[in-house]
Design an enzyme around this catalytic site. Structure first.
Site, PDB file in Angstrom:
ATOM      1  N   CYS A 119      -3.610  -2.195   7.238  1.00 56.57           N
ATOM      2  CA  CYS A 119      -2.646  -3.053   7.299  1.00 56.57           C
ATOM      3  C   CYS A 119      -2.748  -3.714   8.957  1.00 56.57           C
ATOM      4  CB  CYS A 119      -1.148  -2.500   7.613  1.00 56.57           C
ATOM      5  SG  CYS A 119      -0.672  -2.067   5.821  1.00 56.57           S
ATOM      6  N   ASP A 306       7.385   3.512   9.523  1.00 51.28           N
ATOM      7  CA  ASP A 306       7.071   2.819   8.438  1.00 51.28           C
ATOM      8  C   ASP A 306       8.364   2.128   7.513  1.00 51.28           C
ATOM      9  OD1 ASP A 306       4.628   2.833   8.269  1.00 51.28           O
ATOM     10  OD2 ASP A 306       4.242   4.348   6.937  1.00 51.28           O
TER      11      ASP A 306
END
Length: 425
Positions: A119, A306
């Site tokens: 990511c 997250d």
């Protein structure tokens, strides 16, 4: 014209129902890397069937691992290391695959791993990985985008991390598990790190201090095999709880570790939602008039980074002013521009995000990483009207059977193909 898959979401329906939480991807990946340490058979019970897991298995197969699925159970064995090189075409897809470096170094005496990918949010260096391996006695160098390491003896020593680092802690644990010995200071205390430690103990390593900032590990000359069950995914559980909160629904989670979600559960409770918690279940019922709150993502047991994007999406639906800060990845705000397309009022200044909650509307948006994708799904579920979310690839890296599980909770979602203009030659 070409086609790409998009997630179509018709918002405005409260999520209701029961869900069993899948095993944690972020625990499974380092445990899979640890399977390289032993020639003996390993069985992992209830493994997440995600794209990231498949990429890790492709990498392990390249390095010498044999594996077979039996339902959701995974059987692995690495009789010998056939290659000590982890190529870019695999490591470049997923940052967590970089963790095989320490395992290769321990088992084969050397490891060569390409610069990690995954990511693309913020700056996530590997300097603490390098510092750990050098402190343990490895020779480390970088050349042409590949990190190299070799050892002439089992790695041992004392590692003092500059800051708690999940990947660096796991890398050091793997590097010494086979005949080495180490004390890790400022070690990460996340549940996924603890789970890796328990797995290494199953294989025969001695591990003390798991869940504390000082971890001591003494490896065995030869590690054995065994059967292990991976912990539930706290990020998946948190995503569905926030989705239920954003849609003002009700949800029962089973097979969950509530103690891994204390920071989120406290925020939801302070927001006015009703919560009942058991040993391995959570019952959630949303209030129709939730209160805003402040999110400060930091190391466990703090609020998980997250879940920061997903919490931001929820707060965008809550009347009043909230603020969001991420102490782990201060620039992790790739979701902000896309949420704004749905009508969210968001103001980013000096790495502090101010959220003014309001009713969102559907829009065409694009996920730029896994958790930004989760945030857009949560926003779309709560929004008035329809949304199309591009970047399904990212969602499939982090959320198993997402569409089917949302449908089971009453959401009006489905995958469909959307035309895409192809670039000219």
């Amino acid at each position: 014209m070409g086609v790409s898959r998009v997630l179509y979401v018709e918002g405005g329906t409260p999520l209701k129902g029961e869900l069993r939480v899948y095993p944690a991807k972020n625990a499974a990946l380092p445990i899979l890397a640890a399977s390289l340490l032993t020639p003996e058979p390993i069985t992992l019970v209830e493994v997440p069937r995600l794209r990231d897991v498949e990429v890790m298995l492709e990498l392990l197969a390249h390095l010498g691992t044999q594996y077979a699925w039996e339902g959701r159970t995974l059987h692995l064995q690495t009789p010998e290391i056939k290659s000590t090189h982890a190529p870019y075409e695999l490591v470049g897809q997923m940052r967590a695959s970089f963790i095989v470096w320490g395992a290769l170094l321990a088992r084969a005496g050397e490891g060569h791993v390409s610069m990690p990918g995954g990511c693309a949010f913020g700056f996530r260096p590997v300097d603490q990985h390098i510092k750990a391996l050098e402190a343990l006695g490895a020779e480390v160098w970088e050349e042409d985008g590949t990190f190299h390491a070799r050892r002439t003896r089992p790695l041992s020593g004392r590692v003092v991390f500059d800051l708690p680092t999940v990947g660096g802690t796991e890398q050091a644990m793997l590097a010494v598990a086979l005949g080495g010995e180490a004390t890790l200071v400022q070690a990460a205390v996340e549940p996924e790190v603890v789970d890796l430690g328990h797995f290494l103990a199953l294989l025969g390593a001695e591990v003390e201090g798991l869940g504390s900032p000082i971890v001591r590990i003494k490896g065995a000359p030869r590690l054995k095999g065994g059967t292990y069950r991976i912990i539930p995914d706290r990020i998946e559980a948190g995503t569905y709880l926030l989705a239920a909160a954003a849609t003002r629904g009700s949800l029962t989670l089973e097979g969950v570790r509530p103690d891994h979600l204390d920071a989120l559960l406290d925020k939801l409770w302070r927001s006015g939602h009703r919560l009942e918690v058991g040993e391995d279940w959570i019952r959630f019922r949303a209030t129709p008039d939730p209160a805003p709150f402040h999110v400060e993502a930091r190391e466990y047991p703090g609020f998980p980074t997250d879940l920061q994007p997903i919490a931001t999406a929820y707060l965008a639906t809550v009347p009043g002013q909230s603020t969001v800060v991420d102490r782990i990845y201060p620039d992790r705000f790739t979701h902000v521009g896309e949420l704004a397309r749905m009508g969210a009022e968001l103001y980013l200044r000096d790495r502090i995000l101010t959220v003014q909650g309001r009713r969102l509307h559907g829009a065409q948006v694009k996920a730029l990483d896994i958790r930004a994708g989760g945030a857009l799904v949560v926003a779309a579920l709560s929004a008035e009207g329809a949304s199309e979310i591009e970047g399904v690839y990212f969602l499939e890296r982090g959320y198993e059977h997402l569409t089917e599980r949302l449908q089971a909770l009453g959401a009006r979602v489905h995958l469909r193909e959307s035309p895409v203009a192809l670039a000219a030659d």
